[in-house]
Design an enzyme around this catalytic site. Structure first.
Site, PDB file in Angstrom:
ATOM      1  N   LYS A 139       0.841  -1.220   0.000  1.00 26.75           N
ATOM      2  CA  LYS A 139       0.000   0.000   0.000  1.00 26.75           C
ATOM      3  C   LYS A 139       0.868   1.260   0.000  1.00 26.75           C
ATOM      4  O   LYS A 139       0.628   2.185  -0.767  1.00 26.75           O
ATOM      5  CB  LYS A 139      -0.904  -0.013   1.230  1.00 26.75           C
ATOM      6  N   ASN A 140       1.878   1.293   0.864  1.00 33.12           N
ATOM      7  CA  ASN A 140       2.653   2.521   1.019  1.00 33.12           C
ATOM      8  C   ASN A 140       3.638   2.766  -0.121  1.00 33.12           C
ATOM      9  O   ASN A 140       4.241   3.839  -0.202  1.00 33.12           O
ATOM     10  CB  ASN A 140       3.364   2.539   2.374  1.00 33.12           C
ATOM     11  N   ARG A 148      -4.577  10.759   5.105  1.00 33.27           N
ATOM     12  CA  ARG A 148      -3.496  11.739   5.168  1.00 33.27           C
ATOM     13  C   ARG A 148      -2.558  11.660   3.957  1.00 33.27           C
ATOM     14  O   ARG A 148      -1.995  12.659   3.531  1.00 33.27           O
ATOM     15  CB  ARG A 148      -2.658  11.511   6.422  1.00 33.27           C
ATOM     16  N   CYS A 162      -4.824  13.060  13.729  1.00 35.15           N
ATOM     17  CA  CYS A 162      -4.743  11.647  13.380  1.00 35.15           C
ATOM     18  C   CYS A 162      -4.629  10.823  14.654  1.00 35.15           C
ATOM     19  O   CYS A 162      -4.116  11.303  15.665  1.00 35.15           O
ATOM     20  CB  CYS A 162      -3.531  11.461  12.483  1.00 35.15           C
ATOM     21  N   ARG A 206       1.405  14.429  13.375  1.00 31.30           N
ATOM     22  CA  ARG A 206       1.743  14.269  11.973  1.00 31.30           C
ATOM     23  C   ARG A 206       1.662  15.560  11.151  1.00 31.30           C
ATOM     24  O   ARG A 206       0.857  15.685  10.217  1.00 31.30           O
ATOM     25  CB  ARG A 206       0.903  13.161  11.351  1.00 31.30           C
ATOM     26  N   PRO A 207       2.506  16.543  11.478  1.00 28.59           N
ATOM     27  CA  PRO A 207       2.514  17.785  10.692  1.00 28.59           C
ATOM     28  C   PRO A 207       3.107  17.575   9.288  1.00 28.59           C
ATOM     29  O   PRO A 207       3.702  16.525   9.025  1.00 28.59           O
ATOM     30  CB  PRO A 207       3.420  18.708  11.516  1.00 28.59           C
ATOM     31  N   ILE A 208       2.944  18.569   8.408  1.00 31.99           N
ATOM     32  CA  ILE A 208       3.552  18.477   7.060  1.00 31.99           C
ATOM     33  C   ILE A 208       4.499  19.656   6.822  1.00 31.99           C
ATOM     34  O   ILE A 208       4.790  20.024   5.698  1.00 31.99           O
ATOM     35  CB  ILE A 208       2.488  18.409   5.942  1.00 31.99           C
ATOM     36  N   ASP A 209       4.991  20.232   7.942  1.00 28.44           N
ATOM     37  CA  ASP A 209       5.848  21.412   7.828  1.00 28.44           C
ATOM     38  C   ASP A 209       7.086  21.165   6.963  1.00 28.44           C
ATOM     39  O   ASP A 209       7.527  22.053   6.224  1.00 28.44           O
ATOM     40  CB  ASP A 209       6.266  21.888   9.239  1.00 28.44           C
ATOM     41  N   LEU A 210       7.632  19.951   7.032  1.00 27.82           N
ATOM     42  CA  LEU A 210       8.870  19.685   6.274  1.00 27.82           C
ATOM     43  C   LEU A 210       8.602  19.642   4.765  1.00 27.82           C
ATOM     44  O   LEU A 210       9.438  20.068   3.967  1.00 27.82           O
ATOM     45  CB  LEU A 210       9.513  18.378   6.748  1.00 27.82           C
ATOM     46  N   ASP A 217       5.379   0.562  11.910  1.00 26.32           N
ATOM     47  CA  ASP A 217       4.181  -0.133  11.425  1.00 26.32           C
ATOM     48  C   ASP A 217       4.113  -1.600  11.877  1.00 26.32           C
ATOM     49  O   ASP A 217       3.132  -2.288  11.606  1.00 26.32           O
ATOM     50  CB  ASP A 217       4.104  -0.051   9.888  1.00 26.32           C
ATOM     51  N   LEU A 246       8.663   7.128  16.700  1.00 24.89           N
ATOM     52  CA  LEU A 246       8.235   7.942  15.560  1.00 24.89           C
ATOM     53  C   LEU A 246       6.958   8.727  15.794  1.00 24.89           C
ATOM     54  O   LEU A 246       6.847   9.881  15.387  1.00 24.89           O
ATOM     55  CB  LEU A 246       8.098   7.063  14.305  1.00 24.89           C
ATOM     56  N   ARG A 285      -8.420  -0.375   5.243  1.00 23.88           N
ATOM     57  CA  ARG A 285      -7.623   0.653   4.572  1.00 23.88           C
ATOM     58  C   ARG A 285      -6.332   0.085   4.007  1.00 23.88           C
ATOM     59  O   ARG A 285      -5.801   0.609   3.027  1.00 23.88           O
ATOM     60  CB  ARG A 285      -7.257   1.768   5.556  1.00 23.88           C
TER      61      ARG A 285
HETATM   62  C1  EPZ Z   1       4.532   6.941   6.426  1.00 21.30           C
HETATM   63  O1  EPZ Z   1       3.793   7.995   7.028  1.00 21.30           O
HETATM   64  C2  EPZ Z   1       3.614   5.766   6.297  1.00 21.30           C
HETATM   65  N1  EPZ Z   1       2.489   6.145   5.436  1.00 21.30           N
HETATM   66  C3  EPZ Z   1       3.148   5.315   7.671  1.00 21.30           C
HETATM   67  O2  EPZ Z   1       2.371   4.140   7.507  1.00 21.30           O
HETATM   68  C4  EPZ Z   1       4.369   4.997   8.528  1.00 21.30           C
HETATM   69  O3  EPZ Z   1       3.949   4.677   9.826  1.00 21.30           O
HETATM   70  C5  EPZ Z   1       5.316   6.181   8.557  1.00 21.30           C
HETATM   71  O4  EPZ Z   1       5.655   6.594   7.210  1.00 21.30           O
HETATM   72  C6  EPZ Z   1       6.625   5.898   9.280  1.00 21.30           C
HETATM   73  O5  EPZ Z   1       7.269   4.816   8.689  1.00 21.30           O
HETATM   74  C7  EPZ Z   1       2.607   6.077   4.121  1.00 21.30           C
HETATM   75  O6  EPZ Z   1       3.651   5.720   3.583  1.00 21.30           O
HETATM   76  C8  EPZ Z   1       1.426   6.428   3.318  1.00 21.30           C
HETATM   77  P1  EPZ Z   1       6.613  10.403   8.290  1.00 21.30           P
HETATM   78  P2  EPZ Z   1       4.320   9.491   6.973  1.00 21.30           P
HETATM   79  O7  EPZ Z   1       6.394  11.682   7.561  1.00 21.30           O
HETATM   80  O8  EPZ Z   1       5.106   9.675   5.741  1.00 21.30           O
HETATM   81  C9  EPZ Z   1       7.259  13.726  11.647  1.00 21.30           C
HETATM   82  C10 EPZ Z   1       0.547   2.683   7.928  1.00 21.30           C
HETATM   83  O9  EPZ Z   1       0.088   2.112   8.942  1.00 21.30           O
HETATM   84  N2  EPZ Z   1       7.055  14.731  10.594  1.00 21.30           N
HETATM   85  O10 EPZ Z   1       7.763   9.575   7.896  1.00 21.30           O
HETATM   86  O11 EPZ Z   1       3.155  10.374   7.201  1.00 21.30           O
HETATM   87  C11 EPZ Z   1       5.991  12.920  11.924  1.00 21.30           C
HETATM   88  O12 EPZ Z   1       5.108  13.600  12.778  1.00 21.30           O
HETATM   89  C12 EPZ Z   1       1.042   4.121   8.014  1.00 21.30           C
HETATM   90  O13 EPZ Z   1       0.577   2.181   6.802  1.00 21.30           O
HETATM   91  C13 EPZ Z   1       7.195  16.079  10.898  1.00 21.30           C
HETATM   92  O14 EPZ Z   1       7.478  16.448  12.048  1.00 21.30           O
HETATM   93  O15 EPZ Z   1       5.274   9.533   8.206  1.00 21.30           O
HETATM   94  C14 EPZ Z   1       6.573  11.662  12.528  1.00 21.30           C
HETATM   95  O16 EPZ Z   1       6.859  11.857  13.871  1.00 21.30           O
HETATM   96  C15 EPZ Z   1       0.644   4.869   9.204  1.00 21.30           C
HETATM   97  N3  EPZ Z   1       6.998  16.996   9.891  1.00 21.30           N
HETATM   98  C16 EPZ Z   1       7.883  11.468  11.758  1.00 21.30           C
HETATM   99  O17 EPZ Z   1       8.184  12.753  11.212  1.00 21.30           O
HETATM  100  C17 EPZ Z   1       6.695  16.627   8.614  1.00 21.30           C
HETATM  101  O18 EPZ Z   1       6.542  17.515   7.759  1.00 21.30           O
HETATM  102  C18 EPZ Z   1       7.816  10.450  10.632  1.00 21.30           C
HETATM  103  O19 EPZ Z   1       6.664  10.705   9.835  1.00 21.30           O
HETATM  104  C19 EPZ Z   1       6.573  15.265   8.326  1.00 21.30           C
HETATM  105  C20 EPZ Z   1       6.758  14.333   9.322  1.00 21.30           C
END
Ligand code: EPZ
Length: 420
Positions: free
Chosen positions: A22-23, A92, A116, A121-125, A307, A329, A399
């Site tokens: 999926k991912n 998301r 969530c 889970r911010p998207i600031d980066l 995960d 994480l 999902r």
């Molecule tokens: C991906 O989520 C996966 N989703 C998640 O799978 C998985 O748990 C996660 O990566 C970690 O491996 C998909 O691939 C669709 P991140 P993602 O951005 O990309 C912080 C599942 O069950 N962060 O790597 O959203 C964030 O808050 C799901 O299939 C910021 O601070 O995760 C977290 O603490 C759930 N700012 C860390 O980074 C940002 O702009 C890692 O998040 C982005 C992230």
């Protein structure tokens, strides 16, 4: 609403075929926004999140045709660049359209994903990186409004933190940018690697694939032609079935997998006493009489995946002694703890560390799924709990797990999907 009724304990036996990841499929479907042709993708898992992203693209004006586990996506006629709240709030990962839409059209609006169940889970980066590439970004009315009328420009981006969808978004944005983008502290997940490989095979040169520093040579808004390809196997689904075999002390073969993507998971199972027969595309797990306690810390790939944390927590309830599981994480990814406690698990939660005392005799009860992987942990626990376990709110499971109860039933689980 559907729920799962599980009668335990049941041993399992046989083979399970693993679906596409999926991912990996989600960013690869978003990637079709970069193409000037229809794109054929095979080994797509038929799960709700994939349908959601296809619906989002359809709302923007793309066409798609899903037949079994293959999809053809054509984004050529796409003109609408606004990803609306009604879809983004349900998934998301919709944020994955931000980078490619902006790179192709020079403007787009994407609803902010909001809260969530597993953390903030911010998207600031994602946003900061796009700004470095020349985008003007404003947040208005709950939407991210991004503009780069002259196109995005290559930049040197250093992620403060490793982000999986952030890395994918910026790779796709950089693919159509003018010049070279260097992405430092990039995610190395196999799903990100496949995105890079497909782009690299189809006209976007990328150096450093699989490393923490990627160099992406943008096409300056020239769309690319993408040849047909298959999505990689789902390492988290495979890991979940290995845990299903482990917790029920069964021999099981998972097929159509990439064992090299599961090294940290297999490593922990070996530490717990399980043995393995590993071929190029299959893994057989052999049970152990005594499951040993284990210490786990979740990390980015190639570390132990967040995960798989919930499934190992369920498994640790059956280990001799005290296990610790530390979630690094996501700040709120322990909602399954109180549900496992309802089944009789002995777990103490202190901040982001769960301490599990085992082995605990579990007894069937009503439990509620809270997120995708938490749901699968409850199913695993239900299979060894004495009596009947009803897992409610399994729309979370749907999902991301293709035919979970059918696959488990085929290897001997007593599991049924019913309506509330
Ligand atoms: C991906 O989520 C996966 N989703 C998640 O799978 C998985 O748990 C996660 O990566 C970690 O491996 C998909 O691939 C669709 P991140 P993602 O951005 O990309 C912080 C599942 O069950 N962060 O790597 O959203 C964030 O808050 C799901 O299939 C910021 O601070 O995760 C977290 O603490 C759930 N700012 C860390 O980074 C940002 O702009 C890692 O998040 C982005 C992230």
């Amino acid at each position: 609403m559907d729920y799962l009724k599980i009668q335990g304990p049941t041993p399992l036996k046989g083979n399970v075929t693993i679906s596409g990841a999926k991912n990996a499929a989600l960013p690869l479907i978003a990637m079709t926004l970069l193409s000037n042709s229809s794109v054929h993708i095979g080994n797509i898992p038929a799960v709700a999140d994939i349908r959601t992203l296809l619906k989002l693209l359809h709302n923007l004006g793309a066409t798609f045709n899903m037949q079994g586990n293959s999809v053809d996506v054509d984004t050529r006629s796409l003109t609408n660049t606004k990803a609306t709240y009604d879809i983004v709030k349900t998934m998301r990962a919709s944020i994955l359209v931000l980078g490619p839409l902006l790179a192709r059209f020079g403007h787009c609006e994407v609803s902010l994903p909001g809260g969530c169940a597993i953390g903030q889970r911010p998207i600031d980066l994602h946003l900061k990186a796009l700004e470095q590439m020349g985008a003007a970004i404003t947040i208005h009315g709950g939407y991210v409004r991004a503009e780069a009328p002259g196109g995005l420009k290559g930049a040197h981006i250093v992620f403060d933190k490793i982000t999986v969808t952030g890395t994918a978004n910026i790779i796709m944005a950089a693919a159509l940018a003018k010049g070279k983008t260097i992405l430092t502290n990039a995610a190395r997940e196999p799903e990100v690697v496949q995105l890079c490989q497909v782009l690299n095979n189809n006209g976007v040169a990328i150096e450093g694939i699989g490393t923490a520093e990627l160099i992406i040579h943008g096409t300056d808004r020239r769309l690319i032609r993408i040849d047909p390809f298959d999505v990689i196997p789902d390492r988290i689904e495979a890991g979940t079935y290995l845990c299903a075999a482990a917790i029920t002390r069964s021999t099981m073969k998972v097929e159509k997998v990439r064992p090299d993507h599961l090294e940290s998971v297999i490593g922990k199972l070996i530490e717990m006493g399980f043995t393995f027969e590993i071929d190029e595309e299959s893994i057989t797990i052999i049970p152990t009489e005594m499951i040993k306690a284990v210490d786990i810390v979740t990390q980015e790939y190639p570390g132990f995946p967040t995960d798989m944390q919930a499934q190992f927590l369920a498994l640790a309830t059956q280990a001799e002694g005290t296990s610790t599981i530390e979630e690094r994480l996501f700040e709120n990814r322990f909602m399954h703890v109180s549900e496992l406690q309802r089944l009789g698990a002995e777990i103490k939660l202190n901040g982001h560390i769960a301490t599990v005392k085992g082995p605990a005799q579990l007894f069937g009860a009503d439990v509620m799924a809270t997120d995708l992987r938490a749901s699968s942990a409850l199913v695993l626990a239900g299979m060894i709990a004495e009596g009947e376990t009803d897992v409610h709110r399994i729309y979370h499971l749907d999902r991301g797990y293709e035919n979970l109860e059918k696959k488990l039933k085929a290897v001997g689980a007593d599991i049924e999907r019913l309506k509330e």
